[in-house]
Design an enzyme around this catalytic site. Sequence first.
Site, PDB file in Angstrom:
ATOM      1  N   SER A 198       0.467  -1.333  -0.085  1.00 26.08           N
ATOM      2  CA  SER A 198       0.229   0.447   0.150  1.00 26.08           C
ATOM      3  C   SER A 198       0.745   1.697   0.312  1.00 26.08           C
ATOM      4  CB  SER A 198      -0.637  -0.386   1.254  1.00 26.08           C
ATOM      5  OG  SER A 198      -2.012   1.216   1.013  1.00 26.08           O
ATOM      6  N   MET A 199       0.520   2.224   1.191  1.00 20.29           N
ATOM      7  CA  MET A 199       1.337   3.097   0.723  1.00 20.29           C
ATOM      8  C   MET A 199       3.346   2.494   1.377  1.00 20.29           C
ATOM      9  SD  MET A 199      -0.222   6.255   2.860  1.00 20.29           S
ATOM     10  CE  MET A 199      -1.488   7.114   2.871  1.00 20.29           C
ATOM     11  N   ASP A 240      -8.708  -4.416  -6.247  1.00 17.95           N
ATOM     12  CA  ASP A 240      -8.477  -3.397  -4.871  1.00 17.95           C
ATOM     13  C   ASP A 240      -9.598  -2.137  -5.308  1.00 17.95           C
ATOM     14  OD1 ASP A 240      -7.121  -1.900  -3.328  1.00 17.95           O
ATOM     15  OD2 ASP A 240      -5.487  -2.679  -4.018  1.00 17.95           O
ATOM     16  N   HIS A 246      -7.230  -4.991  -1.760  1.00 16.45           N
ATOM     17  CA  HIS A 246      -6.414  -3.762  -1.416  1.00 16.45           C
ATOM     18  C   HIS A 246      -5.005  -4.866  -0.789  1.00 16.45           C
ATOM     19  CE1 HIS A 246      -3.833  -0.883  -0.816  1.00 16.45           C
ATOM     20  NE2 HIS A 246      -4.128  -0.493   0.265  1.00 16.45           N
TER      21      HIS A 246
END
Length: 299
Positions: A170-171, A216, A248
Site C-alpha cells: 500500500s503506502m 482493489d 487491497h
Amino acid sequence: MSSPTTTRPRSVAARATRLALAAVLAAGGVVAGSSGAAQAAGPYERGPAPTTSILEASRGPFATSSQSVSSLSVTGFGGGVIYYPTSTSEGTFGAIAISPGYTAAWSSISWLGPRIASHGFVVIGIETNSRLDQPDSRGRQLLAALDYLTQRSSVRTRIDSSRLAVAGHSMGGGGSLEAASSRPSLQAAVPLAPWNTDKSWSELRVPTLIIGGESDTVAPVGSHSVPFYNSIPASAEKAYLELNGASHFFPQTTNTPTARQMVAWLKRFVDDDTRYEQFLCPGPSGSQIEEYRNTCPSA
C-alpha cells in the site's frame, strides 16, 4: 534485540537441496568447502536449482533466524524485525527492506520475512515512525533501514551491501517506488498493491515488479499499479502481476503467487541468478492470475 528464533525449512525443500547436490556430483560438478554445498555457477547464486515446488513451499531451502530491532536503537525508522539465513557457508547474501501500509504494523505482512529469508536473503521488516506516514516518508525509512542493516546491525557481515532491494504494501509499496527513485543503485523493488499520488515514475532505473489486486478498491489498479507500471521505462526491467479477484489486502495473508513471483524477481535481479528467468518469462498463469506483463527477456 531479542534472542534469535530459528525456523527450519520444510523437508521438501531440504530434499530438493540434497537432490540438487546429488545432481551436481553426478555431473562431475565441483563441491566447495567442508559443508558440501555445491559451488554456484554464478558468483551470487545461492541454493539449489529452482523449481516450482521450491518456490511455492511455505519455506525455501535455507534455515532462518530472526532478531527484533528496537526503535530506541535506530534512527530514521521505527525498528522492526530482521530475518536471515543461519548458514554462512554460501558467502554473503543480498538484503531487502519491507514496509507495511498506512496505519498498519509490520505484523500485518510479517509472513513475508521468513519466507523470503529462507530463499537466501537478509530481510528487515520495518515499523514506521508513525502509522500515518506517507509514501515519501516510508521511502526514506526503507533506505534508513537498509543503511542500518548494512552498517550497524548484528548481521551486517552476512550482507553484500551492493545487492539491496525494497518492497512494501500500500503506502509502503508507494514508499518502495520513492526509495527506488531516490537510490538508483538498488537492485530491485517490489511494490505490493502500491498507493501513491505520484503516478509517473519515468525516472526509475531499478528493476521493479508491481503486484496488484484486480478487486482493489483502496488503490485500484487502474489508477495506481497500472499507471505506475506503464510509466517505468522498459530499459529499467519491469513486470506487472495482477491477481484475479484479489483485494487491497492480499499481502496480509499468505499468498503463494505473490511469494513465488517476489522471490523469483529478487533472485533474478538482486542475485543476478539467471536460473530464475524461467519464472519471469513467460511468467505465471492460471486461475489466480488475472494478468501478467513483463519486459521479456531480461537483459
